[in-house]
Design an enzyme around this catalytic site. Structure first.
Site, PDB file in Angstrom:
ATOM      1  N   HIS A 217      20.256  23.492 -10.654  1.00  0.00           N
ATOM      2  CA  HIS A 217      20.594  23.313  -9.241  1.00  0.00           C
ATOM      3  C   HIS A 217      20.129  24.517  -8.425  1.00  0.00           C
ATOM      4  CE1 HIS A 217      22.607  19.874 -10.590  1.00  0.00           C
ATOM      5  NE2 HIS A 217      23.798  20.384 -10.821  1.00  0.00           N
ATOM      6  N   CYS A 268      30.156  28.832  -8.585  1.00  0.00           N
ATOM      7  CA  CYS A 268      29.495  28.435  -9.837  1.00  0.00           C
ATOM      8  C   CYS A 268      28.048  28.890  -9.947  1.00  0.00           C
ATOM      9  CB  CYS A 268      29.565  26.911 -10.004  1.00  0.00           C
ATOM     10  SG  CYS A 268      31.237  26.274 -10.249  1.00  0.00           S
TER      11      CYS A 268
END
Length: 424
Positions: A217, A268
């Site tokens: 990501h 994260c």
């Protein structure tokens, strides 16, 4: 089933509400007395769609409670889920202190306890591969011996803030790591009724999953933003380039994370990218692309700051619309918008911030600590909708800097805006 959850942050609290919705009894354990009291009184400790209603429902049905000590919580429990934080250490590795401490607490609470079947202790905190075998299992063995009445499982979560409840009940996948890679009956029962591909694997395969996902990501965000910066320099429409790029679902995958706009942030992606870089260095693996992600992200933050203040007079009055890293949440941890606010203040601009999801007096835990370490004057900087609308209506803002969908709540009139969430 009876489920005990250790750590009532975003992951733990959301899981508690969702598991209670499934019909199970949930007891949450957290070191924060304030957070525990709020939960027991019906106040959600986080801002996330649906969780407040689910908390109210769970309390009314007697399925949710919270406490600060384990006490007798494990009596008759089927699963203990560990969701405590693994923040970045100074060297980029994950700090495993909270995980180790909670593991010791669980083990001590089981000393001398006779159980008809083992307690499944499932970890959802992000782990370096080898942690279950090298840290968690030895803790239980040292306190309970080789015949410990437990089964250890690693069950990574795939929740996005802002859609965490929907993601819990419709995850992209379910990954359950066990010592022998075989199913665990309690974990399978916990996920009963949730439709998703299920992978029963060994500990290490499960543990590396979040690193792979989150780093990918981050790669997508950084790649898209480097293209966006290039487009800005060349006078090319980044938005149109993005539309062309994501139209190719045959070769270019999907539009998620590939839209030029804000830098990546949150609890994260930065943390796990740093940790994967540390793991690579520690094992002698060369990862030049991964190692460059944080630097690329920092470069993008600074370019967005330059774009936001372009043409502004020194000391101009500006409004940031959206401080959290994602609209509809109150998570400020490593939010690029916090960095932007800090840069604006350092440059001497008269800054105000509007974010309807953030109340300074409601921030707790790591979120509270990060917010005030970066923006000590946060409470003074925050303004409500009425103030922002009135100020914009009078034309007193030299510019409104839009970072996310928070701006939809405002009536900005003809105020000049710069949208950092979607580079044009």
């Amino acid at each position: 089933m009876k489920v005990i959850i250790f750590g009532l942050g975003y992951v733990g609290f959301t899981a508690a509400c969702c598991i209670a919705r499934q019909g199970h009894e949930v007891i949450g354990v957290d070191v924060s007395a304030r957070k525990v009291a709020e939960i027991n009184e019906g106040t959600a400790p986080i801002v996330e769609p649906e969780v407040s209603e689910m908390l109210t429902e769970g309390l009314a049905q007697g399925r949710i409670s919270a406490r600060t000590e384990i006490g007798d919580a494990l009596d008759g429990a089927d699963i203990a889920i560990v969701c405590v934080g693994t923040p970045s250490a100074a060297d980029g590795a994950h700090n495993m202190g909270y995980v180790a401490d909670v593991s010791r607490q669980i083990a001590r609470a089981l000393v001398g306890v006779s159980r008809a079947k083992p307690l499944t202790v499932a970890y959802r905190s992000t782990f370096r591969p080898g942690t279950c075998e090298g840290l968690v299992q030895p803790i239980f063995d040292s306190i309970l011996g080789d015949d410990a009445p437990i089964t250890i499982a690693y069950n990574p979560e795939f929740l996005r803030e802002g859609s965490a409840v929907a993601d819990y009940f419709a995850p992209p996948k379910i990954v359950i790591g066990t010592k022998d890679g075989k199913p665990d009956a309690a974990m399978d029962a916990l996920h009963e009724g949730i439709e998703a591909p299920v992978f029963h694997v060994g500990y290490r395969e499960a543990e590396i999953t979040k690193f792979v996902d989150n780093t990918w990501h981050a790669v997508k965000v950084a790649f898209a933003n480097e293209i966006g910066r290039t487009c800005l320099q060349l006078g090319v429409s980044a938005q149109q380039v993005h539309e062309i790029f994501v139209s190719d679902t045959k070769l270019n995958i999907s539009p998620y994370y590939t839209r030029p706009g804000g830098a990546f942030g949150g609890s994260c992606l930065p943390k796990d990218v740093r940790a994967l870089s540390h793991i690579a260095a520690d094992t002698g693996t060369n990862l030049p692309l991964v190692d460059s992600l944080i630097r690329s992200n920092e470069a993008h933050k600074h370019r967005l700051f330059e774009y936001a203040v372009e043409g502004l007079a020194p000391g101009a009055r500006v409004l940031i619309a959206g401080l959290a890293f994602k609209a509809g949440t109150d998570d400020l941890r490593e939010s690029p918008n916090v960095d932007l606010a800090r840069k604006l203040l350092a440059a001497g601009y008269a800054l105000e911030i509007y974010d309807p999801a953030i109340r300074a007096d409601m921030l707790v835990g790591a979120n509270l600590g990060y917010a005030y370490s970066q923006l000590p004057d946060l409470e003074r900087l925050l303004v409500d909708k009425a103030h922002a609308d009135a100020t914009a209506g009078k034309g007193d803002y030299a510019r409104v800097i839009v970072t996310n969908a928070t701006v939809k709540d405002l009536d900005l009139g003809g105020a000049e805006t710069r949208d950092l969430g979607s580079l044009k």
